[in-house]
Write a protein that holds these residues in place. Structure first.
Motif: not given
Ligand code: DC
Length: 220
Positions: A1-9
């Motif tokens: 299971m993979i949880v990705t959390i992306d976003g700017p600095a």
């Protein structure tokens, strides 16, 4: 299971991802630390940061280690602990050269995918985890926040460490880093179509964590 959390600095990804990983008993992968580690190693070698082949030689010639110890990622380069030094301001300023080099990115993506194969559950954060690295991840989040609020958070973080940097300068740095992350040709900062966007401006850390855990438990 993979949880990705992306976003700017400065959107709060790191702190949020660490706690979410803990709560899910997952392994935590900080992809930005990898770009930072290559940057630091190249700077120490006096490498021309615009020379992709030379950067690749640094990546392949040094022994980079990204271990999880007590829930946090410990970085070492040729056996020397670099966990703190990769956060230096001069490293932050130079990381854009490494982030825009496609040959480096593809090597780091390989390492990130290998990490996922070795762990049953992972929570990972960065810029392109939901779009490029793990397009099939079951849970994808994209955190955003006002630049002014991000600068305020960064200021408080630095103040805690005894450093006082003008908040306007921090906001300017954040805007510059956003531009460099969004405008780069390869794997720019982008929300995946199927990612859930969370504006963290009005939320505190537990508020964001609970929102993410709520979505995960609903779909798990
Ligand atoms: O999240 P961070 O500030 O530690 O990331 C440092 C830099 O690394 C960021 O400005 C862009 C780059 N990066 C990237 O290009 N792709 C990622 N998945 C993570 C970070």
């Amino acid at each position: 299971m993979i949880v990705t959390i992306d976003g700017p600095a400065g959107s709060g990804k790191s702190s949020v991802a660490k706690i979410v990983a803990e709560r899910l008993s997952a392994a935590f992968l900080d992809s930005g630390a990898m770009y930072r580690a290559v940057t630091l190693a190249a700077m120490d070698e006096g490498t021309n940061l615009e020379d992709q082949a030379a950067l690749l030689a640094v990546l392949e010639g040094k022994d980079f280690n990204f271990d999880i110890t007590g829930g946090r990622m410990v970085v070492s380069i040729d056996g020397i602990d670099a966990t703190e030094s990769i956060r230096r301001l001069d490293v932050t300023e130079n990381v854009k050269y490494i982030a825009r080099a496609p040959m480096i990115r593809s090597k780091l993506v390989e390492i990130q995918r290998q990490f996922a194969r070795e762990h049953e559950i992972i929570v990972t954060e960065g810029r392109d985890l939901g779009t490029v690295v793990f397009p099939d991840a079951k849970f994808k989040f994209f955190l955003v926040a006002d630049p002014a609020e991000r600068a305020r958070r960064r200021h408080a973080e630095l103040a805690e460490k005894g450093t006082d940097i003008d908040i306007a300068k921090l906001e300017e740095d954040i805007r510059l880093r956003d531009a460099s992350d969004i405008e780069r040709e390869h794997s720019p900062l982008l929300k995946a179509d199927d990612a859930i966007e969370i504006d963290t401006t009005p939320l505190d850390l537990p508020g964001v964590v609970e929102k993410i855990l709520f979505y995960v438990s609903r779909k798990a």
